[in-house]
Design a protein around this motif. Sequence first.
Motif, PDB file in Angstrom:
ATOM      1  N   ASP A 172      18.671   7.647  -8.405  1.00 50.33           N
ATOM      2  CA  ASP A 172      17.929   6.929  -7.363  1.00 50.33           C
ATOM      3  C   ASP A 172      18.488   7.240  -5.970  1.00 50.33           C
ATOM      4  OD1 ASP A 172      16.257   5.806  -9.224  1.00 50.33           O
ATOM      5  OD2 ASP A 172      17.287   3.860  -9.277  1.00 50.33           O
ATOM      6  N   VAL A 173      19.805   7.278  -5.851  1.00 53.03           N
ATOM      7  CA  VAL A 173      20.421   7.545  -4.552  1.00 53.03           C
ATOM      8  C   VAL A 173      20.165   8.987  -4.123  1.00 53.03           C
ATOM      9  CG1 VAL A 173      22.608   7.754  -3.301  1.00 53.03           C
ATOM     10  CG2 VAL A 173      22.163   5.750  -4.728  1.00 53.03           C
ATOM     11  N   LEU A 174      20.281   9.936  -5.049  1.00 54.29           N
ATOM     12  CA  LEU A 174      20.040  11.336  -4.693  1.00 54.29           C
ATOM     13  C   LEU A 174      18.595  11.545  -4.232  1.00 54.29           C
ATOM     14  CD1 LEU A 174      22.027  13.250  -7.463  1.00 54.29           C
ATOM     15  CD2 LEU A 174      22.698  12.812  -5.096  1.00 54.29           C
ATOM     16  N   SER A 175      17.667  10.872  -4.875  1.00 57.59           N
ATOM     17  CA  SER A 175      16.264  10.969  -4.452  1.00 57.59           C
ATOM     18  C   SER A 175      16.074  10.382  -3.059  1.00 57.59           C
ATOM     19  CB  SER A 175      15.354  10.243  -5.448  1.00 57.59           C
ATOM     20  OG  SER A 175      15.384  10.875  -6.717  1.00 57.59           O
ATOM     21  N   LEU A 176      16.731   9.244  -2.814  1.00 57.75           N
ATOM     22  CA  LEU A 176      16.649   8.623  -1.499  1.00 57.75           C
ATOM     23  C   LEU A 176      17.259   9.525  -0.429  1.00 57.75           C
ATOM     24  CD1 LEU A 176      16.123   6.188   0.386  1.00 57.75           C
ATOM     25  CD2 LEU A 176      18.343   5.283  -0.339  1.00 57.75           C
ATOM     26  N   LEU A 177      18.401  10.143  -0.732  1.00 53.38           N
ATOM     27  CA  LEU A 177      19.058  11.008   0.240  1.00 53.38           C
ATOM     28  C   LEU A 177      18.202  12.221   0.575  1.00 53.38           C
ATOM     29  CD1 LEU A 177      22.775  10.864  -0.958  1.00 53.38           C
ATOM     30  CD2 LEU A 177      21.831   9.929   1.154  1.00 53.38           C
ATOM     31  N   ASP A 178      17.463  12.745  -0.389  1.00 52.01           N
ATOM     32  CA  ASP A 178      16.551  13.855  -0.113  1.00 52.01           C
ATOM     33  C   ASP A 178      15.605  13.505   1.029  1.00 52.01           C
ATOM     34  OD1 ASP A 178      17.583  15.570  -1.975  1.00 52.01           O
ATOM     35  OD2 ASP A 178      16.124  15.092  -3.540  1.00 52.01           O
ATOM     36  N   GLU A 179      15.124  12.271   1.035  1.00 54.48           N
ATOM     37  CA  GLU A 179      14.201  11.832   2.075  1.00 54.48           C
ATOM     38  C   GLU A 179      14.936  11.490   3.371  1.00 54.48           C
ATOM     39  OE1 GLU A 179      10.883  11.910   1.867  1.00 54.48           O
ATOM     40  OE2 GLU A 179      11.245  12.884  -0.066  1.00 54.48           O
ATOM     41  N   GLN A 180      16.063  10.800   3.249  1.00 56.92           N
ATOM     42  CA  GLN A 180      16.772  10.342   4.442  1.00 56.92           C
ATOM     43  C   GLN A 180      17.366  11.490   5.247  1.00 56.92           C
ATOM     44  OE1 GLN A 180      16.805   7.282   5.774  1.00 56.92           O
ATOM     45  NE2 GLN A 180      15.405   6.691   4.138  1.00 56.92           N
ATOM     46  N   PHE A 181      17.809  12.552   4.582  1.00 56.07           N
ATOM     47  CA  PHE A 181      18.376  13.679   5.313  1.00 56.07           C
ATOM     48  C   PHE A 181      17.329  14.421   6.140  1.00 56.07           C
ATOM     49  CE2 PHE A 181      22.258  13.804   2.436  1.00 56.07           C
ATOM     50  CZ  PHE A 181      23.152  13.542   3.465  1.00 56.07           C
ATOM     51  N   LYS A 182      16.056  14.195   5.848  1.00 59.16           N
ATOM     52  CA  LYS A 182      14.987  14.770   6.674  1.00 59.16           C
ATOM     53  C   LYS A 182      14.905  14.057   8.025  1.00 59.16           C
ATOM     54  CE  LYS A 182      12.204  15.936   2.598  1.00 59.16           C
ATOM     55  NZ  LYS A 182      10.960  15.613   1.842  1.00 59.16           N
ATOM     56  N   ARG A 183      15.442  12.843   8.075  1.00 61.97           N
ATOM     57  CA  ARG A 183      15.393  12.035   9.294  1.00 61.97           C
ATOM     58  C   ARG A 183      16.679  12.126  10.105  1.00 61.97           C
ATOM     59  NH1 ARG A 183      12.994   9.026   5.095  1.00 61.97           N
ATOM     60  NH2 ARG A 183      10.807   8.516   5.488  1.00 61.97           N
ATOM     61  N   SER A 184      17.805  12.273   9.406  1.00 64.80           N
ATOM     62  CA  SER A 184      19.093  12.341  10.090  1.00 64.80           C
ATOM     63  C   SER A 184      20.075  13.139   9.238  1.00 64.80           C
ATOM     64  CB  SER A 184      19.653  10.937  10.341  1.00 64.80           C
ATOM     65  OG  SER A 184      20.967  11.010  10.868  1.00 64.80           O
ATOM     66  N   SER A 185      20.911  13.930   9.898  1.00 60.74           N
ATOM     67  CA  SER A 185      21.883  14.755   9.163  1.00 60.74           C
ATOM     68  C   SER A 185      23.099  13.955   8.734  1.00 60.74           C
ATOM     69  CB  SER A 185      22.323  15.937  10.031  1.00 60.74           C
ATOM     70  OG  SER A 185      22.964  15.466  11.207  1.00 60.74           O
ATOM     71  N   ILE A 186      23.184  12.688   9.205  1.00 59.58           N
ATOM     72  CA  ILE A 186      24.260  11.780   8.807  1.00 59.58           C
ATOM     73  C   ILE A 186      23.647  10.643   7.998  1.00 59.58           C
ATOM     74  CG2 ILE A 186      25.921  10.047   9.616  1.00 59.58           C
ATOM     75  CD1 ILE A 186      27.094  12.601  10.218  1.00 59.58           C
ATOM     76  N   GLN A 187      24.214  10.364   6.838  1.00 57.04           N
ATOM     77  CA  GLN A 187      23.789   9.221   6.040  1.00 57.04           C
ATOM     78  C   GLN A 187      25.019   8.430   5.623  1.00 57.04           C
ATOM     79  OE1 GLN A 187      20.632   8.151   5.607  1.00 57.04           O
ATOM     80  NE2 GLN A 187      20.008   9.855   6.923  1.00 57.04           N
ATOM     81  N   LEU A 188      24.803   7.180   5.256  1.00 53.51           N
ATOM     82  CA  LEU A 188      25.914   6.245   5.036  1.00 53.51           C
ATOM     83  C   LEU A 188      25.768   5.511   3.722  1.00 53.51           C
ATOM     84  CD1 LEU A 188      28.401   4.658   6.129  1.00 53.51           C
ATOM     85  CD2 LEU A 188      26.786   3.157   7.309  1.00 53.51           C
ATOM     86  N   LEU A 189      26.809   5.587   2.903  1.00 50.75           N
ATOM     87  CA  LEU A 189      26.871   4.849   1.636  1.00 50.75           C
ATOM     88  C   LEU A 189      28.139   4.015   1.646  1.00 50.75           C
ATOM     89  CD1 LEU A 189      26.063   6.033  -1.933  1.00 50.75           C
ATOM     90  CD2 LEU A 189      28.360   5.178  -1.492  1.00 50.75           C
ATOM     91  N   ARG A 227      24.110   1.268  13.155  1.00 41.76           N
ATOM     92  CA  ARG A 227      23.453   1.061  14.454  1.00 41.76           C
ATOM     93  C   ARG A 227      23.705   2.234  15.388  1.00 41.76           C
ATOM     94  NH1 ARG A 227      24.780  -5.343  15.732  1.00 41.76           N
ATOM     95  NH2 ARG A 227      22.748  -6.186  15.132  1.00 41.76           N
ATOM     96  N   TYR A 228      24.920   2.736  15.398  1.00 40.19           N
ATOM     97  CA  TYR A 228      25.285   3.842  16.287  1.00 40.19           C
ATOM     98  C   TYR A 228      24.443   5.082  15.990  1.00 40.19           C
ATOM     99  CZ  TYR A 228      28.173   7.258  18.731  1.00 40.19           C
ATOM    100  OH  TYR A 228      28.615   8.248  19.569  1.00 40.19           O
ATOM    101  N   TYR A 229      24.241   5.369  14.706  1.00 42.00           N
ATOM    102  CA  TYR A 229      23.505   6.569  14.312  1.00 42.00           C
ATOM    103  C   TYR A 229      22.021   6.317  14.032  1.00 42.00           C
ATOM    104  CZ  TYR A 229      27.827   9.235  13.994  1.00 42.00           C
ATOM    105  OH  TYR A 229      29.001   9.891  14.303  1.00 42.00           O
ATOM    106  N   GLY A 230      21.612   5.044  14.022  1.00 45.10           N
ATOM    107  CA  GLY A 230      20.223   4.740  13.720  1.00 45.10           C
ATOM    108  C   GLY A 230      19.833   5.089  12.291  1.00 45.10           C
ATOM    109  N   ILE A 231      20.725   4.766  11.371  1.00 45.86           N
ATOM    110  CA  ILE A 231      20.509   5.098   9.958  1.00 45.86           C
ATOM    111  C   ILE A 231      20.652   3.842   9.103  1.00 45.86           C
ATOM    112  CG2 ILE A 231      21.246   7.505  10.156  1.00 45.86           C
ATOM    113  CD1 ILE A 231      24.029   6.644   9.181  1.00 45.86           C
ATOM    114  N   PRO A 232      20.148   3.879   7.860  1.00 40.67           N
ATOM    115  CA  PRO A 232      20.293   2.732   6.964  1.00 40.67           C
ATOM    116  C   PRO A 232      21.647   2.738   6.268  1.00 40.67           C
ATOM    117  CG  PRO A 232      19.050   4.438   5.863  1.00 40.67           C
ATOM    118  CD  PRO A 232      19.324   4.947   7.264  1.00 40.67           C
ATOM    119  N   ILE A 233      21.935   1.658   5.553  1.00 38.77           N
ATOM    120  CA  ILE A 233      23.117   1.559   4.702  1.00 38.77           C
ATOM    121  C   ILE A 233      22.663   1.623   3.252  1.00 38.77           C
ATOM    122  CG2 ILE A 233      25.032   0.090   3.943  1.00 38.77           C
ATOM    123  CD1 ILE A 233      25.026  -1.134   6.776  1.00 38.77           C
ATOM    124  N   ILE A 234      23.254   2.527   2.503  1.00 40.08           N
ATOM    125  CA  ILE A 234      22.977   2.634   1.071  1.00 40.08           C
ATOM    126  C   ILE A 234      24.079   1.869   0.344  1.00 40.08           C
ATOM    127  CG2 ILE A 234      22.662   4.191  -0.886  1.00 40.08           C
ATOM    128  CD1 ILE A 234      21.867   6.361   1.156  1.00 40.08           C
TER     129      ILE A 234
END
Length: 296
Positions: A78-95, A23-30
Amino acid sequence: MTLIVVIGPTAVGKTALCIDIARYYGIPIINADSRQIYRELKIGTATPTTEQLQAVKHYFVGSIGIDDYYNASMYEQDVLSLLDEQFKRSSIQLLSGGSMMYIDAVCNGIDDIPTVRDDIREKMKRRYEEEGLEALCKDLQRLDPEHYETVDRKNHRRVIHALEICYQTGRTYTSFRTQEKKARPFQIVKIGLNRNREELYDRINRRVDRMMDEGLLEEARSLYDKRSNNALNTVGYKEMFAYLDGIWSLDEAIERIKGNTRRYARKQLTWFKRDEQIQWFHPQQEEILKYIAQYE
């Protein structure tokens, strides 16, 4: 680009913390729980609640069926492919999760072992049913003596998988296991969650009681015909199946779930504490968000 990896034993409080971070970063949870990925396994895997799933987008929760074949190598891709897309939206991602092999697959890579064909899998399944584990172990000793010396020969799934690779490729299973760490195009920050043992065990016991109140027995009963499925070789379901088979009373089955879950939590902690890159916190420490902020 930074991948925040939140790990820790079952019931420690990963989900609640990760929802706050997301919620703080506006990102999804993997999700990195190898059982929550199955849509039929909701109660017994402590899948995030409907409210939690609505609050934050979750990936790899209830995304495949229990009869679908899936493994850590497929998860890695699958996760690496997802991260390729998600990093275009935010430089922080969460697993986040507690499945050691799935987390290692994303962080370090996994050996490029081929996906087993359906015909080979069925053939080995029949051989196991007809010939037994001892015969398969002897076959593995002949085809891959090096792996035979190190594999858990009481674990039929590991023996069978090694033989599947041998028969499908004509090579030894050992030849595919390079165990080389793969480079990632992002930095990885690992946050470990833990509580004192008494506190963690109490949370585990109360979670099991809550699962029973929510209908774990009924969920297990609905999956009883599929109990030989590998996905159901899982704490919670195994004990309920034993109750349904008349082996244990319901009270004993519940106590077994609690004891086996505590044992699994110890196994998770032993595995994670080998990793010196993990920074450990109590789940309720406010320092966690401050710690993450330095990697933005």
